[in-house]
Design a protein around this motif. Structure first.
Motif, PDB file in Angstrom:
ATOM      1  N   ALA A  88       0.823  -1.198   0.000  1.00 18.08           N
ATOM      2  CA  ALA A  88       0.000   0.000   0.000  1.00 18.08           C
ATOM      3  C   ALA A  88       0.864   1.258   0.000  1.00 18.08           C
ATOM      4  O   ALA A  88       0.588   2.218  -0.732  1.00 18.08           O
ATOM      5  N   TYR A  89       1.909   1.256   0.812  1.00 19.21           N
ATOM      6  CA  TYR A  89       2.815   2.413   0.864  1.00 19.21           C
ATOM      7  C   TYR A  89       3.449   2.676  -0.501  1.00 19.21           C
ATOM      8  O   TYR A  89       3.495   3.819  -0.971  1.00 19.21           O
ATOM      9  N   LEU A  90       3.911   1.631  -1.156  1.00 20.12           N
ATOM     10  CA  LEU A  90       4.594   1.798  -2.438  1.00 20.12           C
ATOM     11  C   LEU A  90       3.647   2.250  -3.545  1.00 20.12           C
ATOM     12  O   LEU A  90       4.099   2.757  -4.578  1.00 20.12           O
ATOM     13  N   SER A  91       2.352   2.062  -3.346  1.00 17.96           N
ATOM     14  CA  SER A  91       1.389   2.465  -4.373  1.00 17.96           C
ATOM     15  C   SER A  91       0.956   3.918  -4.230  1.00 17.96           C
ATOM     16  O   SER A  91       0.267   4.442  -5.110  1.00 17.96           O
ATOM     17  N   LEU A  92       1.340   4.586  -3.135  1.00 13.23           N
ATOM     18  CA  LEU A  92       0.935   5.967  -2.917  1.00 13.23           C
ATOM     19  C   LEU A  92       1.738   6.923  -3.781  1.00 13.23           C
ATOM     20  O   LEU A  92       2.856   6.614  -4.211  1.00 13.23           O
ATOM     21  N   LYS A  93       1.175   8.105  -4.014  1.00 15.26           N
ATOM     22  CA  LYS A  93       1.878   9.134  -4.768  1.00 15.26           C
ATOM     23  C   LYS A  93       3.046   9.671  -3.951  1.00 15.26           C
ATOM     24  O   LYS A  93       2.894  10.029  -2.790  1.00 15.26           O
ATOM     25  N   ARG A  94       4.197   9.743  -4.583  1.00 10.76           N
ATOM     26  CA  ARG A  94       5.419  10.157  -3.871  1.00 10.76           C
ATOM     27  C   ARG A  94       5.375  11.614  -3.424  1.00 10.76           C
ATOM     28  O   ARG A  94       5.875  11.959  -2.361  1.00 10.76           O
ATOM     29  N   GLU A  95       4.791  12.471  -4.252  1.00 13.07           N
ATOM     30  CA  GLU A  95       4.863  13.908  -3.985  1.00 13.07           C
ATOM     31  C   GLU A  95       3.551  14.464  -3.452  1.00 13.07           C
ATOM     32  O   GLU A  95       3.313  15.668  -3.517  1.00 13.07           O
ATOM     33  N   ALA A  96       2.681  13.609  -2.928  1.00 14.93           N
ATOM     34  CA  ALA A  96       1.388  14.079  -2.414  1.00 14.93           C
ATOM     35  C   ALA A  96       1.583  14.999  -1.218  1.00 14.93           C
ATOM     36  O   ALA A  96       2.549  14.876  -0.457  1.00 14.93           O
ATOM     37  N   ALA A  97       0.649  15.918  -1.043  1.00 17.21           N
ATOM     38  CA  ALA A  97       0.722  16.860   0.077  1.00 17.21           C
ATOM     39  C   ALA A  97       0.567  16.111   1.397  1.00 17.21           C
ATOM     40  O   ALA A  97      -0.198  15.155   1.490  1.00 17.21           O
ATOM     41  N   PRO A  98       1.288  16.526   2.432  1.00 20.22           N
ATOM     42  CA  PRO A  98       1.166  15.856   3.738  1.00 20.22           C
ATOM     43  C   PRO A  98      -0.131  16.216   4.436  1.00 20.22           C
ATOM     44  O   PRO A  98      -0.736  17.258   4.174  1.00 20.22           O
ATOM     45  N   GLY A  99      -0.547  15.341   5.365  1.00 20.86           N
ATOM     46  CA  GLY A  99      -1.752  15.584   6.131  1.00 20.86           C
ATOM     47  C   GLY A  99      -1.465  16.412   7.371  1.00 20.86           C
ATOM     48  O   GLY A  99      -0.478  17.165   7.430  1.00 20.86           O
ATOM     49  N   VAL A 100      -2.283  16.248   8.401  1.00 19.02           N
ATOM     50  CA  VAL A 100      -2.149  17.074   9.599  1.00 19.02           C
ATOM     51  C   VAL A 100      -0.856  16.790  10.356  1.00 19.02           C
ATOM     52  O   VAL A 100      -0.373  17.636  11.108  1.00 19.02           O
ATOM     53  N   ASP A 101      -0.273  15.605  10.160  1.00 21.08           N
ATOM     54  CA  ASP A 101       0.957  15.264  10.876  1.00 21.08           C
ATOM     55  C   ASP A 101       2.211  15.766  10.179  1.00 21.08           C
ATOM     56  O   ASP A 101       3.316  15.670  10.722  1.00 21.08           O
ATOM     57  N   GLY A 102       2.076  16.295   8.980  1.00 19.97           N
ATOM     58  CA  GLY A 102       3.230  16.811   8.245  1.00 19.97           C
ATOM     59  C   GLY A 102       4.133  15.742   7.675  1.00 19.97           C
ATOM     60  O   GLY A 102       5.190  16.066   7.093  1.00 19.97           O
ATOM     61  N   GLU A 103       3.776  14.465   7.797  1.00 18.66           N
ATOM     62  CA  GLU A 103       4.636  13.372   7.336  1.00 18.66           C
ATOM     63  C   GLU A 103       4.574  13.226   5.822  1.00 18.66           C
ATOM     64  O   GLU A 103       3.497  13.250   5.224  1.00 18.66           O
ATOM     65  N   THR A 104       5.728  13.094   5.195  1.00 14.68           N
ATOM     66  CA  THR A 104       5.809  12.907   3.745  1.00 14.68           C
ATOM     67  C   THR A 104       6.165  11.462   3.417  1.00 14.68           C
ATOM     68  O   THR A 104       6.691  10.722   4.265  1.00 14.68           O
ATOM     69  N   TRP A 105       5.901  11.099   2.184  1.00 19.34           N
ATOM     70  CA  TRP A 105       6.179   9.731   1.726  1.00 19.34           C
ATOM     71  C   TRP A 105       7.672   9.409   1.847  1.00 19.34           C
ATOM     72  O   TRP A 105       8.053   8.334   2.315  1.00 19.34           O
ATOM     73  N   ARG A 106       8.515  10.324   1.421  1.00 16.86           N
ATOM     74  CA  ARG A 106       9.963  10.063   1.422  1.00 16.86           C
ATOM     75  C   ARG A 106      10.518   9.964   2.844  1.00 16.86           C
ATOM     76  O   ARG A 106      11.348   9.099   3.141  1.00 16.86           O
ATOM     77  N   HIS A 107      10.087  10.846   3.729  1.00 15.23           N
ATOM     78  CA  HIS A 107      10.601  10.806   5.090  1.00 15.23           C
ATOM     79  C   HIS A 107      10.166   9.526   5.791  1.00 15.23           C
ATOM     80  O   HIS A 107      10.949   8.899   6.515  1.00 15.23           O
ATOM     81  N   TYR A 108       8.942   9.127   5.585  1.00 15.84           N
ATOM     82  CA  TYR A 108       8.443   7.899   6.207  1.00 15.84           C
ATOM     83  C   TYR A 108       9.235   6.688   5.715  1.00 15.84           C
ATOM     84  O   TYR A 108       9.484   5.750   6.465  1.00 15.84           O
ATOM     85  N   GLY A 109       9.636   6.740   4.455  1.00 18.99           N
ATOM     86  CA  GLY A 109      10.367   5.617   3.873  1.00 18.99           C
ATOM     87  C   GLY A 109      11.799   5.490   4.339  1.00 18.99           C
ATOM     88  O   GLY A 109      12.437   4.464   4.082  1.00 18.99           O
ATOM     89  N   GLU A 110      12.332   6.495   5.023  1.00 19.56           N
ATOM     90  CA  GLU A 110      13.707   6.408   5.497  1.00 19.56           C
ATOM     91  C   GLU A 110      13.874   5.316   6.544  1.00 19.56           C
ATOM     92  O   GLU A 110      14.957   4.750   6.691  1.00 19.56           O
TER      93      GLU A 110
END
Length: 492
Positions: A88-110
């Protein structure tokens, strides 16, 4: 801040074939392609593609197909499995806007594996909490603003994993005339079905339905009841309720939602389809089979619905009964946008005889549908042209962006304009829409010429030079989509 496990205390932040009932031509292309007889491979690759679906979900799909009354009691483990969350994570858009937590796809993937294991653990233990959705507004073609919800990253991951599991069940239930947000179905599939039904069935009247504020009007109580028709695993039901009750964060204030689902989440389209499947689809299929006195075609893309009738009396009765049915499920037809219009092969002749002018037009999925005639033989056809408001809204957006890019290199602006024009032509490139496509391409070139002339120190850019730039960067007009009857003949 780090906890005793060495992890941050942040919440880690760390989207077939004919219907059983009657199989109208409008749905001749519809299909599900059930995988009956596929081998049960234990090493199937875990992707979101149905052709390579995990064998466990394949067994769920086959069970759902064989028994339409079955209620599934053990589904939650398919959702919290780390492999499902990773997919599911890999299917998400990489550059999508973050939600209320400010978490981005790239940072989460670290620290992806640690984050997914922690998320899986919280789901399994019942400690997962859905975060409120950040409310944003985007302009619509008519100038109004459409509310969208930006979901937190972990909620997106869990929703995407849950949707994959639920699709295994509901894709066997959904009817053929439903096209919105479903695997292997698109807007042009719905447009083809509508075109084919209007040409091959005895359609004299079209009911263009508009549900007032559909996504904001969905009843949570009814939605849960509908879901429980098929899903008896209360952990999955509670998970969905967490998303529904998470609320919306707007201007720094959290607003609890008693009804509706925020548009923008991974689960919202599926939940909307489930709601309308029970509130509209099953009822409409039964109505045309048991009560209609003539041909009836139905095409639905999410909450955009068009119904064609042979008889005006059928159309009026359908509309009256649907109004009452929708009221039961907290839905309301928009009184100004819901229209019954005379449309079809006999509409021109009948209206001319009565002296009431040309047939009206209606809009569906970006196209204005018009009663027309073929040049070759004069037979009836349906002309589909880009909605003028949609085209003008796009040109206004291009104009604003060109103003922002006024001093950008020509090569960079040319690449951007190429993608804009190419995307527009790929969607609107249908037969008999060439004039609108040429007009859009020309106006984009004219706007670019004006922007370049404003930044030039020598006055206006010579038009012969501008034509070279246009020919180099803007793709030519072409038809990407063949006539629906031809394409559907190939598909079926």
């Amino acid at each position: 801040m780090m906890n005793e496990r060495g992890k941050s205390d942040r919440p880690v932040v760390p989207m077939k074939f004919p219907n059983k009932a009657g199989q109208p031509a409008a749905e001749g292309m519809e299909g599900r392609g059930l995988t009956k007889g596929n081998p049960q491979q234990q090493n199937a690759s875990r992707t979101l593609c149905r052709s390579n679906a995990p064998s466990a979900l394949e067994r769920v799909r086959q069970a759902a197909s064989k028994d339409k009354e079955m209620r599934f009691t053990a589904l939650f483990h398919h959702i919290y499995a780390p492999e499902a969350l990773r997919t599911a994570y890999l299917s998400l858009k990489r550059e999508a806007a973050p939600g209320v937590d400010g978490e981005t796809w790239r940072h989460y993937g670290e620290a992806l594996e640690d984050n997914l294991q922690y998320l899986s653990h919280r789901l399994k233990q019942g400690a997962y909490r859905a975060k409120p959705v950040r409310r944003v507004y985007i302009p619509k073609a008519d100038g109004r603003l459409r509310p969208l919800g930006v979901t937190a990253l972990e909620d997106k991951i869990v929703q995407r994993a849950a949707v994959e599991v639920m699709n295994a069940i509901y894709e066997t239930d959904f009817l053929g005339f439903s096209y919105g947000f479903r695997p292997k179905r698109s807007q042009h599939n719905a447009l083809d079905a509508l075109y084919t039904g209007l040409l091959t069935k005895k359609v004299n009247w079209v009911l263009d339905l508009d549900i007032r504020g559909f996504f904001d009007a969905i009843s949570h109580e009814w939605l849960v009841k509908f879901i429980e028709h098929r899903i008896a695993d209360q952990r999955v039901v509670r998970l969905i309720q967490k998303w529904l009750n998470a609320g919306v964060l707007e201007d720094g204030k959290r607003i609890r939602m008693e009804e509706g689902t925020p548009q923008g989440g991974s689960a919202s389209p599926l939940l909307a389809n489930i709601y309308l499947h029970y509130a509209f689809d099953l009822w409409a299929q039964a109505w045309r089979r048991k009560q209609a006195h003539g041909d009836v075609i139905v095409v639905r893309y999410a909450d955009d619905i068009v119904v064609g009738f042979q008889s005006e009396a059928d159309a009026k009765q359908f509309l009256a009964e649907l109004t009452e049915r929708f009221r039961k499920f907290s839905l309301e037809l928009h009184p100004d946008k819901t229209r019954l219009l005379e449309f079809g092969s006999f509409a021109v002749r009948n209206r001319k005889r009565r002296g009431v002018g040309k047939p009206e037009t209606f809009d569906f999925l970006g196209f204005t549908h018009i009663c027309g005639k073929k040049r070759s033989n004069g037979y009836f056809t349906v002309m589909r042209q880009t909605i003028r408001k949609r085209q003008q809204a796009k040109l206004n957006a291009v104009k604003a962006e060109l103003r922002r890019r006024m001093h950008a290199p020509i090569q960079d602006t040319g690449k951007w304009l190429r993608s804009v024009v190419s995307g527009h032509i790929r969607y609107y490139g249908v037969p008999m829409n060439g004039h609108a496509l040429s007009s859009f391409r020309f106006k984009v070139g004219w706007l670019w010429h004006r922007a370049l002339s404003r930044r030039s120190q020598n006055g206006r850019v010579p038009w012969d030079r501008m034509l070279r730039l246009i020919d180099h960067w803007l793709p030519p007009v072409r038809v990407y989509h063949p006539f629906p009857l031809r394409r559907m003949g190939v598909i079926t």
